[in-house]
Design an enzyme around this catalytic site. Structure first.
Site, PDB file in Angstrom:
ATOM      1  N   HIS A 281     -41.290   0.970 -20.970  1.00 54.90           N
ATOM      2  CA  HIS A 281     -40.561  -0.301 -20.862  1.00 54.90           C
ATOM      3  C   HIS A 281     -40.212  -0.890 -22.223  1.00 54.90           C
ATOM      4  O   HIS A 281     -39.989  -2.092 -22.344  1.00 54.90           O
ATOM      5  CB  HIS A 281     -41.411  -1.302 -20.043  1.00 54.90           C
ATOM      6  CG  HIS A 281     -40.620  -2.169 -19.114  1.00 54.90           C
ATOM      7  ND1 HIS A 281     -40.417  -3.518 -19.347  1.00 54.90           N
ATOM      8  CD2 HIS A 281     -39.978  -1.907 -17.968  1.00 54.90           C
ATOM      9  CE1 HIS A 281     -39.697  -4.034 -18.373  1.00 54.90           C
ATOM     10  NE2 HIS A 281     -39.401  -3.082 -17.528  1.00 54.90           N
TER      11      HIS A 281
ATOM     12  N   HIS B  39     -30.082   4.100 -13.722  1.00 58.14           N
ATOM     13  CA  HIS B  39     -30.962   2.931 -13.637  1.00 58.14           C
ATOM     14  C   HIS B  39     -30.386   1.976 -12.607  1.00 58.14           C
ATOM     15  O   HIS B  39     -29.208   1.627 -12.669  1.00 58.14           O
ATOM     16  CB  HIS B  39     -30.991   2.270 -15.020  1.00 58.14           C
ATOM     17  CG  HIS B  39     -31.862   1.057 -15.139  1.00 58.14           C
ATOM     18  ND1 HIS B  39     -31.358  -0.225 -15.192  1.00 58.14           N
ATOM     19  CD2 HIS B  39     -33.209   0.943 -15.259  1.00 58.14           C
ATOM     20  CE1 HIS B  39     -32.363  -1.076 -15.334  1.00 58.14           C
ATOM     21  NE2 HIS B  39     -33.492  -0.400 -15.379  1.00 58.14           N
TER      22      HIS B  39
HETATM   23 MG   LIG Z   1     -37.102   1.068 -17.464  1.00 55.46          MG
END
Ligand SMILES: [Mg+2]
Length: 382
Positions: A185, A285
């Site tokens: 992340h 994504h």
């Molecule tokens: Mg990600």
């Protein structure tokens, strides 16, 4: 056919939908949003409308270039997400006008279905093993989780041990054949990324995502040399010109453009084609809403190097509303055996429940990601 009107709807949990209307009664939908900056992107869409009203919506490539090039300034999350939502809606209109799915206009599908993965755990990973077991019981063959909580440049080994224990527990529960994606992340800086990746080498991960922020591309070859797992990144990159640097630098195995951030269907297809020339895979994504997912599937349908698709059903962000709430035909996203079929309907293949969109837009949202701090009081990457 001429574009007559653009309307944005800020809807819970954290999304922005766009409806583009035409003088022939055909309307299309897109999802122009950056998580946490929905109102800003909606304002950018409003500014783009000056270039679009009165124009033929079927000239998608030309309008894309007008939106990207004619404004002089270009790129970045806000402007590319605004273009993305408009682009998705233009393709939806064109598909509906011709009565075919968008992927038919892009040369026809190379696959019938695509593998999907389920998110497990939340922002702060815990009890992920039980959630992984439940996801596998629902038919998923792959899961993704956040790898760590906040992590300092140089941090203590107990945080590393916790992250490793989480992954070990999942592998234990699901066995060797379930794909596990671990998302750092962008929370982890290079010194600890090296440590973590070495520790995760034994778990045969499907990929490690954003091991460091994409602004540290020069670190990727060094991290790739650790050999922990295929490296994925790209949700915070927005154009062919951004991905050009990724591919030229090397070390990345999977790119993850977000078709609601990376210029829509038009641009993301071109990014995927660039990656194919480098033998790099695509995993789009999409922690967003149903219009975004429908647009993603159109790209998956025609992109040979796409192998898996993110989707947001039950994701930890979807607290007030979930993926299927805003569509009349939720069966478009019926997952079977860990796969989702390519949607067969015209345009993006979904029917938006406009009455419900308007009802929820009256409430709207002001979603912001949490602001985390390290023990010393300094801001941590989230
Ligand atoms: Mg990600």
């Amino acid at each position: 056919m001429k574009i007559t009107k653009l309307t944005t709807f800020i809807v819970p949990p954290r999304w922005c939908f766009l409806k583009i209307e035409t003088d022939e009664g055909i309307a299309g939908w897109g999802e122009p949003v950056v998580e946490g900056r929905a109102q800003t992107v909606a304002a950018a869409v409003d500014e783009l409308s000056d270039y679009l009203i009165g124009r033929d919506p079927r000239h998608v490539q030309d309008l894309w270039n007008v939106m990207y090039r004619a404004g002089f300034y270009r790129g970045g999350p806000i402007m590319m997400s605004a273009i993305a939502g408009v682009d998705q809606a233009l393709w939806d209109i064109k598909g509906r006008a011709l009565g075919v799915p968008v992927y038919e206009l892009l040369g026809g599908p190379v696959r019938d279905r695509i593998r999907v993965y389920s998110w497990i755990g939340g922002d702060r990973p815990s009890e992920t093993a039980e959630q992984a077991r439940a996801a596998v019981a629902r038919g998923f063959t792959a899961v993704k989780m956040n790898g760590t909580e906040e992590m300092q440049y140089i941090d203590t080994h107990d945080k590393v041990a916790r992250a490793v224990a989480n992954v070990a527990a999942i592998r234990d529960v699901v066995g060797p054949d379930i794909g596990i994606g671990v998302d750092f992340h962008g929370r982890v800086h290079k010194p600890m990324a090296k440590v973590l990746m070495r520790e995760l080498r034994d778990f045969k991960l499907m990929f490690i995502e954003e091991p460091v922020l994409s602004e540290h591309l020069e670190a990727i070859p060094e991290l790739a040399a650790i050999g922990a797992a295929p490296i994925a990144l790209g949700e915070r990159l927005y154009s062919r010109w951004d991905f050009k640097r990724v591919l030229a630098t090397g070390g990345v195995d999977i790119i993850q453009p977000d078709p609601s951030h990376s210029g829509g269907i038009t641009e993301t297809c071109k990014i995927a084609a660039m990656a194919e020339a480098y033998d790099v895979a695509v995993a789009l994504h999409c922690p967003l809403g149903p219009i975004a997912l429908a647009a993603n599937l159109q790209i998956d349908a025609v992109s040979y190097n796409a192998f898996i698709q993110e989707q947001s059903l039950g994701i930890h962000y979807n607290t007030s509303n979930d993926l299927l709430d805003y569509v009349v035909n939720p069966q478009a996203f019926a997952y079977r055996d860990g796969y989702v079929d390519m949607p067969g309907g015209p345009g993006l293949g979904i029917e938006v429940n406009e009455d419900y969109v308007r009802e929820r837009a009256a409430e709207g949202h002001r979603w912001r990601n949490p602001v985390w701090r390290h023990a010393d009081g300094s801001v941590a990457e989230w």
